[in-house]
Each structure stands twice: as structure tokens, then as C-alpha cells.
Scaffold this motif. Structure first.
Motif, PDB file in Angstrom:
ATOM      1  N   ALA A  30       0.835  -1.198   0.000  1.00 31.44           N
ATOM      2  CA  ALA A  30       0.000   0.000   0.000  1.00 31.44           C
ATOM      3  C   ALA A  30       0.873   1.252   0.000  1.00 31.44           C
ATOM      4  N   ALA A  31       0.300   2.368  -0.406  1.00 31.68           N
ATOM      5  CA  ALA A  31       1.020   3.642  -0.402  1.00 31.68           C
ATOM      6  C   ALA A  31       1.534   3.970   0.996  1.00 31.68           C
ATOM      7  N   GLU A  32       0.749   3.642   2.025  1.00 30.48           N
ATOM      8  CA  GLU A  32       1.144   3.912   3.407  1.00 30.48           C
ATOM      9  C   GLU A  32       2.383   3.106   3.801  1.00 30.48           C
ATOM     10  N   ASP A  33       2.514   1.890   3.270  1.00 33.13           N
ATOM     11  CA  ASP A  33       3.695   1.062   3.537  1.00 33.13           C
ATOM     12  C   ASP A  33       4.937   1.721   2.946  1.00 33.13           C
ATOM     13  N   LEU A  34       4.802   2.244   1.743  1.00 31.33           N
ATOM     14  CA  LEU A  34       5.934   2.894   1.084  1.00 31.33           C
ATOM     15  C   LEU A  34       6.379   4.150   1.827  1.00 31.33           C
ATOM     16  N   VAL A  35       5.434   4.869   2.419  1.00 36.05           N
ATOM     17  CA  VAL A  35       5.791   6.058   3.201  1.00 36.05           C
ATOM     18  C   VAL A  35       6.683   5.656   4.377  1.00 36.05           C
ATOM     19  N   ILE A  36       6.343   4.550   5.044  1.00 36.07           N
ATOM     20  CA  ILE A  36       7.165   4.062   6.160  1.00 36.07           C
ATOM     21  C   ILE A  36       8.559   3.720   5.651  1.00 36.07           C
TER      22      ILE A  36
END
Length: 76
Positions: A30-36
Motif C-alpha cells: 500500500a502507499a502507506e507502507d511505502l511512506v514508512i
């Protein structure tokens, strides 16, 4: 049952959200995983198994952990 974890390096430093095929099965990032991962490149995520399709395992990323000794000089 052992908890399986992956790092950004292990999944080829993917740069876009999506569904990717790896040796362990399909992984949805997910996009949120990539932010991390962009903020903490050495973080490891727990693989969470989803329903299998066509006899291939499906996973998404769950909780993440930061390394015990993060590299010095970086912001956290």
C-alpha cells in the motif's frame, strides 16, 4: 508458526503501490507502507497471509519494526 518479515530491500525497493509476485507468493504493498519505508528504509514488516488464490499465497504488510540500532546521522 514462525512470523515472516520482509524488508524494503528484500522486495526490491518497490516504488509504487501494487501487487507484486515474489518467491513466497503475491504481496500487496500500500502507499502507506511505502511512506514508512521511505522514512525508515531499514524497517521490516510482518507478512500477513490473506486468502490463497489459484494455490498461490497472498500477503499484505502488517506491523513494522525499526532496527534496534538505526544508522547514526539520520532523522527519526
Amino acid at each position: 508458526m514462525a512470523v515472516r518479515k520482509v524488508t524494503w530491500q528484500k522486495v526490491g525497493r518497490v516504488t509504487e503501490p501494487g501487487r507484486y509476485m515474489f518467491t513466497f507468493g503475491w504481496l500487496t504493498v500500500a502507499a502507506e507502507d511505502l511512506v514508512i519505508w521511505q522514512q525508515f528504509p531499514d524497517a521490516s514488516f510482518t507478512l500477513v497471509k490473506m486468502a490463497a488464490t489459484d494455490d498461490v499465497d497472498e500477503f499484505h504488510l502488517g506491523a513494522f519494526e525499526l532496527p534496534e540500532n538505526p544508522p547514526s546521522g539520520g532523522e527519526i
